[in-house]
Design a protein around this motif. Structure first.
Motif, PDB file in Angstrom:
ATOM      1  N   ALA A  45      11.532   2.151  -1.291  1.00  0.00           N
ATOM      2  CA  ALA A  45      11.380   3.226  -2.281  1.00  0.00           C
ATOM      3  C   ALA A  45      10.729   4.453  -1.655  1.00  0.00           C
ATOM      4  CB  ALA A  45      10.548   2.722  -3.459  1.00  0.00           C
ATOM      5  N   TYR A  46       9.722   4.239  -0.820  1.00  0.00           N
ATOM      6  CA  TYR A  46       9.067   5.375  -0.161  1.00  0.00           C
ATOM      7  C   TYR A  46      10.039   6.110   0.747  1.00  0.00           C
ATOM      8  CZ  TYR A  46       5.629   8.053   2.476  1.00  0.00           C
ATOM      9  OH  TYR A  46       4.921   9.071   3.056  1.00  0.00           O
ATOM     10  N   ALA A  47      10.809   5.360   1.547  1.00  0.00           N
ATOM     11  CA  ALA A  47      11.737   5.986   2.467  1.00  0.00           C
ATOM     12  C   ALA A  47      12.829   6.770   1.708  1.00  0.00           C
ATOM     13  CB  ALA A  47      12.385   4.928   3.363  1.00  0.00           C
ATOM     14  N   MET A  48      13.361   6.205   0.662  1.00  0.00           N
ATOM     15  CA  MET A  48      14.394   6.913  -0.113  1.00  0.00           C
ATOM     16  C   MET A  48      13.841   8.152  -0.786  1.00  0.00           C
ATOM     17  SD  MET A  48      17.204   5.295   0.402  1.00  0.00           S
ATOM     18  CE  MET A  48      18.226   5.995  -0.883  1.00  0.00           C
ATOM     19  N   SER A  49      12.607   8.100  -1.240  1.00  0.00           N
ATOM     20  CA  SER A  49      12.000   9.261  -1.898  1.00  0.00           C
ATOM     21  C   SER A  49      11.746  10.383  -0.908  1.00  0.00           C
ATOM     22  CB  SER A  49      10.675   8.853  -2.567  1.00  0.00           C
ATOM     23  OG  SER A  49      10.892   7.844  -3.521  1.00  0.00           O
ATOM     24  N   GLY A  71       0.799  -1.221   0.000  1.00  0.00           N
ATOM     25  CA  GLY A  71       0.000   0.000   0.000  1.00  0.00           C
ATOM     26  C   GLY A  71       0.829   1.266   0.000  1.00  0.00           C
ATOM     27  N   THR A  72       2.100   1.181   0.420  1.00  0.00           N
ATOM     28  CA  THR A  72       2.949   2.373   0.392  1.00  0.00           C
ATOM     29  C   THR A  72       3.201   2.855  -1.033  1.00  0.00           C
ATOM     30  OG1 THR A  72       4.941   0.991   0.421  1.00  0.00           O
ATOM     31  CG2 THR A  72       4.066   1.709   2.545  1.00  0.00           C
ATOM     32  N   LEU A  73       3.079   1.973  -2.006  1.00  0.00           N
ATOM     33  CA  LEU A  73       3.244   2.414  -3.400  1.00  0.00           C
ATOM     34  C   LEU A  73       2.124   3.371  -3.799  1.00  0.00           C
ATOM     35  CD1 LEU A  73       4.287  -0.961  -5.094  1.00  0.00           C
ATOM     36  CD2 LEU A  73       5.766   0.982  -4.501  1.00  0.00           C
ATOM     37  N   ILE A  74       0.909   3.126  -3.318  1.00  0.00           N
ATOM     38  CA  ILE A  74      -0.205   4.031  -3.638  1.00  0.00           C
ATOM     39  C   ILE A  74       0.021   5.389  -2.983  1.00  0.00           C
ATOM     40  CG2 ILE A  74      -2.704   4.331  -3.519  1.00  0.00           C
ATOM     41  CD1 ILE A  74      -2.975   1.318  -3.351  1.00  0.00           C
ATOM     42  N   THR A 102      23.438  10.074 -10.064  1.00  0.00           N
ATOM     43  CA  THR A 102      23.877   9.697  -8.722  1.00  0.00           C
ATOM     44  C   THR A 102      22.698   9.357  -7.819  1.00  0.00           C
ATOM     45  OG1 THR A 102      25.812  11.133  -8.934  1.00  0.00           O
ATOM     46  CG2 THR A 102      25.183  10.445  -6.714  1.00  0.00           C
ATOM     47  N   SER A 103      21.690  10.234  -7.807  1.00  0.00           N
ATOM     48  CA  SER A 103      20.520   9.955  -6.957  1.00  0.00           C
ATOM     49  C   SER A 103      19.759   8.730  -7.440  1.00  0.00           C
ATOM     50  CB  SER A 103      19.597  11.171  -6.932  1.00  0.00           C
ATOM     51  OG  SER A 103      19.113  11.459  -8.240  1.00  0.00           O
ATOM     52  N   GLY A 104      19.676   8.552  -8.744  1.00  0.00           N
ATOM     53  CA  GLY A 104      19.014   7.374  -9.268  1.00  0.00           C
ATOM     54  C   GLY A 104      19.733   6.096  -8.867  1.00  0.00           C
ATOM     55  N   ALA A 105      21.078   6.127  -8.951  1.00  0.00           N
ATOM     56  CA  ALA A 105      21.849   4.948  -8.567  1.00  0.00           C
ATOM     57  C   ALA A 105      21.728   4.678  -7.067  1.00  0.00           C
ATOM     58  CB  ALA A 105      23.310   5.135  -8.955  1.00  0.00           C
ATOM     59  N   MET A 106      21.692   5.751  -6.260  1.00  0.00           N
ATOM     60  CA  MET A 106      21.576   5.553  -4.822  1.00  0.00           C
ATOM     61  C   MET A 106      20.230   4.943  -4.448  1.00  0.00           C
ATOM     62  SD  MET A 106      21.945   8.421  -1.823  1.00  0.00           S
ATOM     63  CE  MET A 106      23.531   8.917  -2.513  1.00  0.00           C
ATOM     64  N   VAL A 107      19.158   5.496  -4.994  1.00  0.00           N
ATOM     65  CA  VAL A 107      17.825   4.964  -4.702  1.00  0.00           C
ATOM     66  C   VAL A 107      17.687   3.548  -5.257  1.00  0.00           C
ATOM     67  CG1 VAL A 107      15.369   5.292  -5.138  1.00  0.00           C
ATOM     68  CG2 VAL A 107      16.792   7.249  -4.582  1.00  0.00           C
ATOM     69  N   GLY A 108      18.200   3.322  -6.458  1.00  0.00           N
ATOM     70  CA  GLY A 108      18.105   2.002  -7.059  1.00  0.00           C
ATOM     71  C   GLY A 108      18.907   0.955  -6.313  1.00  0.00           C
ATOM     72  N   LEU A 109      20.058   1.366  -5.744  1.00  0.00           N
ATOM     73  CA  LEU A 109      20.869   0.420  -4.987  1.00  0.00           C
ATOM     74  C   LEU A 109      20.112  -0.107  -3.768  1.00  0.00           C
ATOM     75  CD1 LEU A 109      23.524  -1.022  -4.288  1.00  0.00           C
ATOM     76  CD2 LEU A 109      24.269   1.105  -3.163  1.00  0.00           C
ATOM     77  N   VAL A 110      19.440   0.785  -3.058  1.00  0.00           N
ATOM     78  CA  VAL A 110      18.691   0.366  -1.873  1.00  0.00           C
ATOM     79  C   VAL A 110      17.557  -0.574  -2.269  1.00  0.00           C
ATOM     80  CG1 VAL A 110      17.262   1.176   0.033  1.00  0.00           C
ATOM     81  CG2 VAL A 110      19.316   2.437  -0.603  1.00  0.00           C
ATOM     82  N   ALA A 111      16.814  -0.222  -3.307  1.00  0.00           N
ATOM     83  CA  ALA A 111      15.690  -1.057  -3.724  1.00  0.00           C
ATOM     84  C   ALA A 111      16.160  -2.403  -4.260  1.00  0.00           C
ATOM     85  CB  ALA A 111      14.867  -0.328  -4.787  1.00  0.00           C
ATOM     86  N   ALA A 112      17.210  -2.400  -5.078  1.00  0.00           N
ATOM     87  CA  ALA A 112      17.703  -3.656  -5.649  1.00  0.00           C
ATOM     88  C   ALA A 112      18.268  -4.571  -4.571  1.00  0.00           C
ATOM     89  CB  ALA A 112      18.770  -3.357  -6.705  1.00  0.00           C
ATOM     90  N   ALA A 113      19.048  -4.011  -3.648  1.00  0.00           N
ATOM     91  CA  ALA A 113      19.614  -4.841  -2.580  1.00  0.00           C
ATOM     92  C   ALA A 113      18.520  -5.404  -1.675  1.00  0.00           C
ATOM     93  CB  ALA A 113      20.611  -4.020  -1.763  1.00  0.00           C
ATOM     94  N   ALA A 114      17.511  -4.579  -1.368  1.00  0.00           N
ATOM     95  CA  ALA A 114      16.422  -5.067  -0.521  1.00  0.00           C
ATOM     96  C   ALA A 114      15.668  -6.204  -1.198  1.00  0.00           C
ATOM     97  CB  ALA A 114      15.469  -3.912  -0.182  1.00  0.00           C
ATOM     98  N   ALA A 115      15.377  -6.060  -2.483  1.00  0.00           N
ATOM     99  CA  ALA A 115      14.646  -7.104  -3.196  1.00  0.00           C
ATOM    100  C   ALA A 115      15.460  -8.386  -3.300  1.00  0.00           C
ATOM    101  CB  ALA A 115      14.261  -6.600  -4.587  1.00  0.00           C
ATOM    102  N   ALA A 116      16.741  -8.261  -3.628  1.00  0.00           N
ATOM    103  CA  ALA A 116      17.582  -9.455  -3.783  1.00  0.00           C
ATOM    104  C   ALA A 116      17.761 -10.199  -2.462  1.00  0.00           C
ATOM    105  CB  ALA A 116      18.945  -9.059  -4.356  1.00  0.00           C
TER     106      ALA A 116
END
Length: 378
Positions: free
Chosen positions: A370-374, A238-241, A314-328
């Motif tokens: 993703a919500y927290a990083m945003s 629900g945090t995505l909504i 840079t910001s895209g890579a930082m946010v993506g790193l957190v999301a990718a690592a969490a998912a993996a």
């Protein structure tokens, strides 16, 4: 010359003292017993046929005591290691027992890894395109997409964890998913507080419903853990909504979910091609897939950040790193949890639900990340 003395009555002449086949002769017994190798006395020990008699020494091979210590009935000394293959109950090496109880390594099923990778990619594409349909006055289509993913999550995790009162937990989780989506869409101001209230209420209802049943009270700890995990998982989607309702939120969903989808897909495909090095014998995953997936997910997020207005590379890579690592890591943790249930002897779960757990758990953890990083970095 003196006449020879005749032998005394009842006494034999002294035989020559030379060893014979039965050992040396002995002097006649003054108590009247015949002399010779067959002379026996109740005070004598057992006669050794091939050597001198040992009347008072240790007796070997008869299960008695010897100079080396007490012996067991089988002739071995107590406390000694038996070398003929048999083991005493208190002499077994714990390391040898552990080695004998080890399960064989689980083989990596390549086609299954590819199928899970395809499911992860489709799940990510569905969530990303669903977020693109959301607008200031059209949040409902994205909420429907999220609700469908939440139903899959409830199905997979309830069938895998099998908590007490499974139908009750599943029904409460579905109700919590619907309430969380409504709490994310209806308020005038987007916030996470309504989702927290829904999660707390759903967890309380699920626990009370299981405590009412007498048969489920013995497994109350397992009930609490399973109910909490499933309820928190459906609320996390629900945090995505909520994220789609804040400025730059849709772009953040695009970047983070792309990174998570790439990480999960690449990790599973790599496991199908090169599952090395194995992280555990009972987990059919390789470390190379997890690392390469997280790296390529971060790279994809950095590339997207260079094209989006709200991001930089840079910001895209930082946010993506957190999301990718969490998912993996969530996907990998699901594999360890399933291996632990199998080693504990629990019955196997539904085949489809068991293999949907990893991607669903990965996106459930990537959504609040993703919500927290945003919120904190954008």
């Amino acid at each position: 010359m003196y006449p020879s003395t005749p032998p005394e009555t009842g006494r034999d002449s002294w035989p020559e003292n030379r060893p014979g086949p039965a050992g040396p002769h002995r002097a006649p017994d003054p108590r009247g017993r015949p002399a010779g190798p067959d002379a026996r006395s109740p005070f004598d020990g057992p006669r050794v046929p091939d050597g001198p008699r040992v009347p008072d020494g240790p007796r070997h091979g008869d299960g008695g005591r010897s100079g080396d210590g007490p012996r067991n009935p089988d002739g071995h000394r107590a406390g000694a290691r038996v070398t003929d293959g048999s083991r005493q109950g208190s002499e077994v090496d714990p390391e040898e027992l552990d080695g004998e109880e080890e399960l064989p390594p689980v083989p990596v099923r390549r086609l299954l890894s590819v199928a899970i990778a395809g499911f992860a990619g489709l799940l990510g594409v569905g969530l990303i395109f669903g977020a693109q349909t959301a607008g200031p006055g059209a949040r409902l289509p994205f909420a429907v997409v999220v609700f469908g993913v939440q139903l899959l999550f409830v199905l997979a995790w309830t069938m895998a964890m099998r908590p007490p009162a499974l139908l009750l937990v599943g029904g409460v989780a579905v109700a919590v998913a619907a309430a969380a989506d409504a709490a994310a869409v209806l308020p005038q101001i987007a916030a996470l507080a309504p989702l927290g209230y829904v999660a707390a209420g759903g967890f309380l209802v699920g626990v009370l419903g299981q405590l009412v049943r007498r048969a489920d009270r013995a497994r109350v700890t397992e009930s609490l853990g399973a109910t909490l995990f499933i309820v928190v998982g459906v609320v996390a989607f629900g945090t995505l909504i909520v994220l789609s309702r804040i400025p730059k939120g849709t772009q953040a969903i695009f970047v983070c979910l792309t990174a998570a989808a790439v990480a999960l897909t690449v990790a599973r495909v790599t496991d199908a091609v090169l599952p090395w090095p194995r992280l555990a014998p009972q987990v059919p995953r390789g470390a190379a897939g997890v690392v390469i997936g997280a790296m390529l997910g971060t790279l994809a997020a950095g590339i997207l950040g260079s094209y989006l207005v709200a991001f930089t590379p840079t910001s895209g890579a930082m946010v993506g790193l957190v999301a990718a690592a969490a998912a993996a890591l969530a996907d990998l943790g699901v594999g360890y949890g399933e291996a632990g249930r199998q080693m504990a002897g629990e019955p196997p779960t539904m085949w489809v639900a068991r293999h949907m757990q990893g991607p669903l758990g990965g996106f459930a953890l990537a959504a609040p990340a993703a919500y927290a990083m945003s919120v904190f970095f954008l």
